[in-house]
Structure formats: C-alpha cells, structure tokens
Design a protein around this motif. Structure first.
Motif, PDB file in Angstrom:
ATOM      1  N   GLN A  89      89.903   0.395  40.693  1.00  0.00           N
ATOM      2  CA  GLN A  89      89.876  -1.038  40.374  1.00  0.00           C
ATOM      3  C   GLN A  89      89.150  -1.325  39.061  1.00  0.00           C
ATOM      4  OE1 GLN A  89      88.566  -2.243  44.569  1.00  0.00           O
ATOM      5  NE2 GLN A  89      89.782  -4.006  43.912  1.00  0.00           N
ATOM      6  N   CYS A 127      91.247  -9.192  48.181  1.00  0.00           N
ATOM      7  CA  CYS A 127      90.994  -8.063  47.295  1.00  0.00           C
ATOM      8  C   CYS A 127      90.593  -8.601  45.926  1.00  0.00           C
ATOM      9  CB  CYS A 127      92.247  -7.202  47.184  1.00  0.00           C
ATOM     10  SG  CYS A 127      92.040  -5.749  46.134  1.00  0.00           S
ATOM     11  N   LEU A 128      89.581  -8.007  45.332  1.00  0.00           N
ATOM     12  CA  LEU A 128      89.140  -8.446  44.001  1.00  0.00           C
ATOM     13  C   LEU A 128      90.236  -8.248  42.952  1.00  0.00           C
ATOM     14  CD1 LEU A 128      85.496  -7.049  44.039  1.00  0.00           C
ATOM     15  CD2 LEU A 128      86.208  -9.413  44.406  1.00  0.00           C
ATOM     16  N   HIS A 160      91.009  -0.333  53.741  1.00  0.00           N
ATOM     17  CA  HIS A 160      91.420  -1.101  52.559  1.00  0.00           C
ATOM     18  C   HIS A 160      90.988  -0.377  51.274  1.00  0.00           C
ATOM     19  CE1 HIS A 160      91.883  -5.015  50.222  1.00  0.00           C
ATOM     20  NE2 HIS A 160      91.186  -4.257  49.405  1.00  0.00           N
ATOM     21  N   GLU A 161      89.726   0.045  51.224  1.00  0.00           N
ATOM     22  CA  GLU A 161      89.221   0.680  49.993  1.00  0.00           C
ATOM     23  C   GLU A 161      89.904   2.027  49.748  1.00  0.00           C
ATOM     24  OE1 GLU A 161      87.764  -1.133  48.000  1.00  0.00           O
ATOM     25  OE2 GLU A 161      87.252  -2.704  49.429  1.00  0.00           O
ATOM     26  N   HIS A 164      93.248   2.032  48.088  1.00  0.00           N
ATOM     27  CA  HIS A 164      93.253   1.930  46.624  1.00  0.00           C
ATOM     28  C   HIS A 164      93.363   3.307  45.967  1.00  0.00           C
ATOM     29  CE1 HIS A 164      92.583  -2.318  45.725  1.00  0.00           C
ATOM     30  NE2 HIS A 164      91.627  -2.384  46.629  1.00  0.00           N
ATOM     31  N   ASP A 178      87.163 -11.153  47.711  1.00  0.00           N
ATOM     32  CA  ASP A 178      87.367  -9.884  48.406  1.00  0.00           C
ATOM     33  C   ASP A 178      86.567  -9.865  49.699  1.00  0.00           C
ATOM     34  OD1 ASP A 178      88.563  -7.437  48.724  1.00  0.00           O
ATOM     35  OD2 ASP A 178      86.918  -6.362  47.800  1.00  0.00           O
TER      36      ASP A 178
HETATM   37 NI    NI Z   1      90.858  -4.244  47.324  1.00  0.00          NI
END
Ligand code: NI
Length: 176
Positions: free
Chosen positions: A51, A99-100, A141-142, A145, A176
C-alpha cells in the motif's frame, strides 16, 4: 516518515509481493516505522507494505478502540512478515470492511471466522496466533494485499457496498 498510500487503480496494488529474506536490518526497521506512522496518521487498523509501494510480504495491524468499529476488541500492535494463514473452520462470517487504498467506501465481505496465522517479527523471530472475529478479519484483509487482492474483489452482495457517508449517515469518518 509518513508515506503516500496508493489507491485502487494503481497497478502496484495488484502485484504479488515477495518474501522478506533478511531480518533485523535498518531497511526493514525503517519500513516498519514508516508503516506505523502512515497507518496512525490515516487512523487505520492495518496496513500492508504494497500500500506504500513496497512489494514485500510485510503487514502491520493493531488498535485500541476504533470509532469506526466500536464493537471491535483491541488487537495488539503486530508486525507480521511472510505470513501463513490456516483456516480453523469452514464457517464464514460477514462483516464490514474499508481500506485506506479505497477511501470513502465500505463493503460487506465474507471471511473465515477462525484461523491460525504464523510468520516472523522484524527481528526474524517466528510466532503463531489463533484468532477469531475482527482480529481474524483484519489479518485476512491485510494478507490479501500481499497477493494483490483488494476487498472489493471479495464483495458478494453489492447492495452492501457503497460510500460510507451514504451507508452510515453521521458516521465518524475514516477510511480503513
Ligand atoms: Ni486494505
């Protein structure tokens, strides 16, 4: 240093990240410091290295009490490198995610309800945890990525995907 967060549409968010091969290095420490500063600045629950444009298998997460997830229990600040996730149930649980990298939106995503995760901390020490609920959701979730998966790709019911301020009028905000 607070780093710019890539937003959906950036092809780097769709890449598969590479494992970390050297631990306990100044570069890795600096990356993790930047990730925590960036996550806290954005008031996020977690952040993955891709990210901020670093394609390594590093995620961080952890929070005390979040305005946006008032029912979520605390999760200790965690650095998780080269993670491996093992489901401990076939039960799926639905829950809201943001999510950011997808600012302003929320969606309901089905996730495994209970899992074991293992990996390494910044010093290269291996650890394992068994978790459920929101903790399990954040980890999934993380770690998604790291494989180029953003949560909207996992939304099944698009009637539960939209702008936070429309879905939740008067919402506290945050992405987020
Ligand atoms: Ni995210």
């Amino acid at each position: 240093m607070i780093r710019p967060i890539l937003r959906m549409g950036d092809p780097r968010l769709l890449q598969v990240s590479q494992p970390v091969t050297e631990f306990n290095t100044p570069e890795l420490e600096a990356l993790i410091t930047d990730m925590f500063e960036t996550m806290h600045d954005a008031d996020g629950a977690g952040l993955a290295a891709p990210q901020i444009g670093v394609l390594l298998r590093v995620v961080i997460f952890g929070f005390e009490k979040l305005d946006r997830y008032p029912d979520a229990p605390e999760v200790p600040p965690t650095v998780l490198i080269n993670p491996v996730l093992e489901p401990l149930t076939t039960d799926l649980e639905e829950g809201w995610e943001g999510c950011l990298s997808v600012p302003g939106l929320r969606g309901v995503v089905p996730r495994v309800a209970r899992l074991r995760y293992s990996g390494f901390d910044a010093q290269g020490t291996a650890f394992t945890r068994e978790v459920d609920g929101f903790h399990a959701r954040v980890v999934q979730h993380e770690c998604d990525h790291l494989d180029g998966i953003l949560y909207p790709m996992r939304v099944k019911d698009f009637s539960k995907f939209g702008y936070t301020e429309v879905l939740f009028p008067g919402h506290a905000g945050g992405d987020d």
